[in-house]
Design a protein around this motif. Structure first.
Motif, PDB file in Angstrom:
ATOM      1  N   ASP A 161      32.134  36.036  41.933  1.00  0.00           N
ATOM      2  CA  ASP A 161      32.088  34.623  41.568  1.00  0.00           C
ATOM      3  C   ASP A 161      32.888  34.332  40.303  1.00  0.00           C
ATOM      4  N   ALA A 162      32.989  35.327  39.421  1.00  0.00           N
ATOM      5  CA  ALA A 162      33.744  35.173  38.172  1.00  0.00           C
ATOM      6  C   ALA A 162      35.240  35.432  38.371  1.00  0.00           C
ATOM      7  N   GLY A 163      35.654  35.707  39.600  1.00  0.00           N
ATOM      8  CA  GLY A 163      37.062  35.964  39.869  1.00  0.00           C
ATOM      9  C   GLY A 163      37.505  37.357  39.471  1.00  0.00           C
ATOM     10  N   MET A 164      36.569  38.308  39.504  1.00  0.00           N
ATOM     11  CA  MET A 164      36.869  39.686  39.115  1.00  0.00           C
ATOM     12  C   MET A 164      36.568  40.662  40.255  1.00  0.00           C
ATOM     13  N   PRO A 165      37.275  40.521  41.380  1.00  0.00           N
ATOM     14  CA  PRO A 165      36.981  41.398  42.513  1.00  0.00           C
ATOM     15  C   PRO A 165      37.306  42.867  42.256  1.00  0.00           C
TER      16      PRO A 165
END
Length: 159
Positions: free
Chosen positions: A57-61
């Motif tokens: 969700d934080a854009g840190m896959p």
């Protein structure tokens, strides 16, 4: 850090110490970066899914992939493909957000394939069928469109 020598961890193993951005790309030494996920953390499946979802969700896959990797390495043998498949989805999203369309699409499809045997059981509340569809659809878009935004494309792991 002397850049002519290999970075080493406390045990002397080679380990890149350069800071990383939210997509795991190395930054110059001394630049502010995103804290890396500690390795070898044993979590419950629920803790793994909660932490990975937070990172997605934080854009840190890239960082979510590291959480899944811990689960795949420490979990029961019969669940390794589940966690490995989820890690591949996270890496596929990472590559897609970095602009590596071929690698991103390939890893999204590989991760979906690894999850397919779990579609009927939905272990730990994981929405396997929805993740399978998300990965296949995103792979098609990645191959034909612009770089994706990792946070905007973050999948829902559980219903």
């Amino acid at each position: 850090m002397n850049e002519t020598r290999r970075d080493r961890d406390a045990e002397g193993r080679a380990r890149n110490a350069r800071p990383r951005d939210g997509l795991g790309r190395p930054l110059p030494y001394g630049a502010p970066g995103i804290e890396r996920q500690p390795e070898g953390v044993v979590r419950t499946p629920s803790e793994t899914l909660t932490e990975a979802q937070r990172l997605l969700d934080a854009g840190m896959p890239f960082h979510a992939h590291e959480v899944f990797e811990d689960a795949w390495k420490s979990g029961p043998e019969d669940e390794r493909e589940l966690w490995r498949g989820l890690a591949q989805l996270a890496v596929g999203l990472t590559h897609s957000a970095r602009g590596n369309t071929a690698g991103g699409a390939r890893l999204l499809r590989r991760g979906a394939g690894a999850l397919a045997p779990f579609a009927g059981s939905g272990p730990y509340g994981i929405e396997v069928a929805a993740l399978f569809d998300w990965a296949r659809e995103l792979a098609v878009r990645v191959e034909s469109g612009p770089t994706v935004d990792a946070a905007a494309e973050a999948p829902r792991l559980r219903g």
